[in-house]
Design a protein around this motif. Structure first.
Motif, PDB file in Angstrom:
ATOM      1  N   PHE A 181      -8.723  -1.606 -30.455  1.00  9.44           N
ATOM      2  CA  PHE A 181      -8.883  -2.779 -31.307  1.00  9.44           C
ATOM      3  C   PHE A 181     -10.373  -3.099 -31.431  1.00  9.44           C
ATOM      4  O   PHE A 181     -11.143  -2.916 -30.490  1.00  9.44           O
ATOM      5  CB  PHE A 181      -8.151  -3.980 -30.716  1.00  9.44           C
ATOM      6  N   ASP A 182     -10.758  -3.609 -32.605  1.00  7.24           N
ATOM      7  CA  ASP A 182     -12.163  -3.924 -32.854  1.00  7.24           C
ATOM      8  C   ASP A 182     -12.576  -5.269 -32.263  1.00  7.24           C
ATOM      9  O   ASP A 182     -13.753  -5.482 -31.966  1.00  7.24           O
ATOM     10  CB  ASP A 182     -12.422  -3.932 -34.365  1.00  7.24           C
ATOM     11  N   PHE A 183     -11.613  -6.172 -32.120  1.00 10.23           N
ATOM     12  CA  PHE A 183     -11.841  -7.491 -31.524  1.00 10.23           C
ATOM     13  C   PHE A 183     -10.649  -7.835 -30.639  1.00 10.23           C
ATOM     14  O   PHE A 183      -9.527  -7.423 -30.922  1.00 10.23           O
ATOM     15  CB  PHE A 183     -11.948  -8.604 -32.588  1.00 10.23           C
ATOM     16  N   VAL A 184     -10.895  -8.616 -29.601  1.00  4.56           N
ATOM     17  CA  VAL A 184      -9.787  -9.217 -28.866  1.00  4.56           C
ATOM     18  C   VAL A 184      -9.908 -10.733 -28.987  1.00  4.56           C
ATOM     19  O   VAL A 184     -11.009 -11.287 -28.935  1.00  4.56           O
ATOM     20  CB  VAL A 184      -9.747  -8.796 -27.382  1.00  4.56           C
ATOM     21  N   GLY A 185      -8.776 -11.379 -29.196  1.00  3.47           N
ATOM     22  CA  GLY A 185      -8.744 -12.829 -29.322  1.00  3.47           C
ATOM     23  C   GLY A 185      -7.855 -13.435 -28.257  1.00  3.47           C
ATOM     24  O   GLY A 185      -6.940 -12.781 -27.743  1.00  3.47           O
ATOM     25  N   THR A 186      -8.105 -14.694 -27.945  1.00  4.50           N
ATOM     26  CA  THR A 186      -7.309 -15.406 -26.936  1.00  4.50           C
ATOM     27  C   THR A 186      -6.200 -16.227 -27.586  1.00  4.50           C
ATOM     28  O   THR A 186      -5.673 -17.164 -26.994  1.00  4.50           O
ATOM     29  CB  THR A 186      -8.223 -16.316 -26.108  1.00  4.50           C
ATOM     30  N   THR A 187      -5.830 -15.843 -28.776  1.00  5.63           N
ATOM     31  CA  THR A 187      -4.914 -16.581 -29.646  1.00  5.63           C
ATOM     32  C   THR A 187      -3.620 -17.018 -28.970  1.00  5.63           C
ATOM     33  O   THR A 187      -3.118 -18.119 -29.212  1.00  5.63           O
ATOM     34  CB  THR A 187      -4.555 -15.707 -30.863  1.00  5.63           C
ATOM     35  N   LEU A 188      -3.042 -16.159 -28.147  1.00  8.52           N
ATOM     36  CA  LEU A 188      -1.687 -16.405 -27.648  1.00  8.52           C
ATOM     37  C   LEU A 188      -1.645 -16.949 -26.223  1.00  8.52           C
ATOM     38  O   LEU A 188      -0.556 -17.149 -25.679  1.00  8.52           O
ATOM     39  CB  LEU A 188      -0.852 -15.120 -27.767  1.00  8.52           C
TER      40      LEU A 188
ATOM     41  N   LEU B  47     -10.000 -17.581 -19.193  1.00  7.47           N
ATOM     42  CA  LEU B  47      -9.665 -16.281 -19.781  1.00  7.47           C
ATOM     43  C   LEU B  47     -10.824 -15.750 -20.611  1.00  7.47           C
ATOM     44  O   LEU B  47     -11.183 -14.569 -20.518  1.00  7.47           O
ATOM     45  CB  LEU B  47      -8.414 -16.411 -20.653  1.00  7.47           C
ATOM     46  N   VAL B  48     -11.421 -16.618 -21.422  1.00  7.17           N
ATOM     47  CA  VAL B  48     -12.557 -16.201 -22.244  1.00  7.17           C
ATOM     48  C   VAL B  48     -13.679 -15.668 -21.362  1.00  7.17           C
ATOM     49  O   VAL B  48     -14.249 -14.601 -21.632  1.00  7.17           O
ATOM     50  CB  VAL B  48     -13.063 -17.371 -23.116  1.00  7.17           C
ATOM     51  N   GLU B  49     -14.008 -16.389 -20.308  1.00  5.75           N
ATOM     52  CA  GLU B  49     -15.088 -15.966 -19.408  1.00  5.75           C
ATOM     53  C   GLU B  49     -14.795 -14.601 -18.799  1.00  5.75           C
ATOM     54  O   GLU B  49     -15.677 -13.730 -18.735  1.00  5.75           O
ATOM     55  CB  GLU B  49     -15.274 -16.992 -18.284  1.00  5.75           C
ATOM     56  N   ARG B  50     -13.569 -14.394 -18.366  1.00  7.87           N
ATOM     57  CA  ARG B  50     -13.225 -13.123 -17.723  1.00  7.87           C
ATOM     58  C   ARG B  50     -13.333 -11.960 -18.702  1.00  7.87           C
ATOM     59  O   ARG B  50     -13.859 -10.901 -18.372  1.00  7.87           O
ATOM     60  CB  ARG B  50     -11.819 -13.195 -17.122  1.00  7.87           C
ATOM     61  N   ILE B  51     -12.849 -12.168 -19.916  1.00  9.87           N
ATOM     62  CA  ILE B  51     -12.906 -11.092 -20.913  1.00  9.87           C
ATOM     63  C   ILE B  51     -14.357 -10.783 -21.276  1.00  9.87           C
ATOM     64  O   ILE B  51     -14.765  -9.617 -21.325  1.00  9.87           O
ATOM     65  CB  ILE B  51     -12.106 -11.468 -22.177  1.00  9.87           C
ATOM     66  N   VAL B  52     -15.147 -11.825 -21.524  1.00 11.04           N
ATOM     67  CA  VAL B  52     -16.545 -11.627 -21.915  1.00 11.04           C
ATOM     68  C   VAL B  52     -17.312 -10.877 -20.827  1.00 11.04           C
ATOM     69  O   VAL B  52     -18.116  -9.974 -21.106  1.00 11.04           O
ATOM     70  CB  VAL B  52     -17.218 -12.975 -22.224  1.00 11.04           C
TER      71      VAL B  52
ATOM     72  N   GLU C  27     -17.869 -29.740 -28.926  1.00  9.78           N
ATOM     73  CA  GLU C  27     -18.403 -29.489 -27.590  1.00  9.78           C
ATOM     74  C   GLU C  27     -17.720 -28.282 -26.946  1.00  9.78           C
ATOM     75  O   GLU C  27     -18.370 -27.457 -26.289  1.00  9.78           O
ATOM     76  CB  GLU C  27     -18.226 -30.735 -26.706  1.00  9.78           C
ATOM     77  N   GLN C  28     -16.419 -28.168 -27.132  1.00  5.12           N
ATOM     78  CA  GLN C  28     -15.699 -27.007 -26.601  1.00  5.12           C
ATOM     79  C   GLN C  28     -16.166 -25.726 -27.289  1.00  5.12           C
ATOM     80  O   GLN C  28     -16.331 -24.682 -26.647  1.00  5.12           O
ATOM     81  CB  GLN C  28     -14.196 -27.188 -26.778  1.00  5.12           C
ATOM     82  N   LEU C  29     -16.380 -25.808 -28.590  1.00  3.15           N
ATOM     83  CA  LEU C  29     -16.855 -24.645 -29.330  1.00  3.15           C
ATOM     84  C   LEU C  29     -18.216 -24.190 -28.808  1.00  3.15           C
ATOM     85  O   LEU C  29     -18.440 -22.991 -28.581  1.00  3.15           O
ATOM     86  CB  LEU C  29     -16.937 -24.968 -30.824  1.00  3.15           C
ATOM     87  N   LYS C  30     -19.115 -25.129 -28.585  1.00  2.00           N
ATOM     88  CA  LYS C  30     -20.440 -24.786 -28.054  1.00  2.00           C
ATOM     89  C   LYS C  30     -20.321 -24.159 -26.663  1.00  2.00           C
ATOM     90  O   LYS C  30     -21.020 -23.180 -26.345  1.00  2.00           O
ATOM     91  CB  LYS C  30     -21.328 -26.024 -27.987  1.00  2.00           C
ATOM     92  N   GLN C  31     -19.432 -24.694 -25.844  1.00  2.47           N
ATOM     93  CA  GLN C  31     -19.233 -24.146 -24.506  1.00  2.47           C
ATOM     94  C   GLN C  31     -18.793 -22.680 -24.576  1.00  2.47           C
ATOM     95  O   GLN C  31     -19.278 -21.834 -23.822  1.00  2.47           O
ATOM     96  CB  GLN C  31     -18.184 -24.969 -23.754  1.00  2.47           C
ATOM     97  N   LEU C  32     -17.921 -22.380 -25.506  1.00  3.53           N
ATOM     98  CA  LEU C  32     -17.436 -21.014 -25.665  1.00  3.53           C
ATOM     99  C   LEU C  32     -18.551 -20.081 -26.139  1.00  3.53           C
ATOM    100  O   LEU C  32     -18.667 -18.943 -25.665  1.00  3.53           O
ATOM    101  CB  LEU C  32     -16.262 -20.989 -26.637  1.00  3.53           C
ATOM    102  N   TYR C  33     -19.378 -20.551 -27.072  1.00  3.40           N
ATOM    103  CA  TYR C  33     -20.495 -19.722 -27.519  1.00  3.40           C
ATOM    104  C   TYR C  33     -21.509 -19.519 -26.400  1.00  3.40           C
ATOM    105  O   TYR C  33     -22.108 -18.447 -26.286  1.00  3.40           O
ATOM    106  CB  TYR C  33     -21.146 -20.325 -28.764  1.00  3.40           C
TER     107      TYR C  33
END
Length: 229
Positions: free
Chosen positions: A149-156, A173-178, A195-201
């Protein structure tokens, strides 16, 4: 038409807005989703995630942005409904979406196959297409990366039996994958505030999809009503 490299450049560290409404929701209409996408574009969105060929065709009339396309289809006996079979992939490819997203959990698909059996067939059939894996766990993401896959998402995350206890967005989960995988990560699911969006970036995601917090007024109203009640 966008090349794959252009798509990557256009959505990298930008905002993708999910414009979707299911048949039982008041805004269910290709026309409304098209206008919703246009409003998102005016607000600065750099990509759109959309469900169904009809909605995607209308959105294309309104905006010239990369589109993550899905087709939600419920099949009896299967919990997988986001682009669950080759048929939905075929329909999205014919429509010409920039990225095709599909459920990449290990749950059985409508024909009994698993993503590890189906995706190699899809990848071989559509070598030039970008694909996003909608994952629920780290194991899903690792398997999807291995599959190509070209991207993985945390969608589910939070939407499967194994993850329904998760609070969203699933920062852990995001931190572990990154940290562990080299495939670009698209954070999606429960991003409710800037604020959550900035934290993820800040964690290092490639891009992010925000849906309900922007494009689902019924759900937004419900969140405010919790304070009233």
């Amino acid at each position: 038409m966008n090349t794959n490299k252009n798509v990557l450049d256009l959505i990298n560290r930008k905002l993708i807005v999910s414009c979707q409404a299911l048949p039982d929701e008041p805004l269910h209409s290709p026309f409304i989703m098209g206008r919703m996408a246009y409003a998102a574009y005016l607000g600065g969105a750099s990509g759109i995630r959309a469900n169904s060929v009809a909605d995607i065709q209308e959105i294309k009339k309104q905006v010239d942005l990369p589109i993550i396309g899905i087709i939600k289809n419920v099949y009896e006996g299967s919990e997988v409904f986001i682009t669950p079979t080759m048929k939905e992939v075929d329909d999205l490819y014919r429509e010409g979406v920039d990225i095709i997203a599909m459920d990449a959990t290990d749950r059985p698909r409508p024909d009994g196959s698993t993503i590890s059996e189906l995706f190699p067939l899809i990848r071989n059939k559509y070598k030039d297409q970008l694909f996003m894996a909608d994952c629920s766990t780290y194991e899903d993401a690792a398997a999807a990366a291995e599959l190509g896959f070209d991207f993985v998402g945390t969608t589910l995350s939070g939407y499967t039996e194994a993850t329904k206890h998760k609070s969203l967005p699933d920062i852990e989960l995001v931190e572990r994958i990154v940290k562990s995988l080299s495939v670009p990560v698209i954070a999606e699911g429960g991003i409710a505030t800037p604020e959550q969006l900035k934290q993820l970036y800040d964690i290092g995601i490639f891009s992010a999809v925000v849906g309900s917090a922007i494009t689902r007024p019924m759900e937004i109203t419900k969140s405010f009503m919790k304070a009233v009640d």
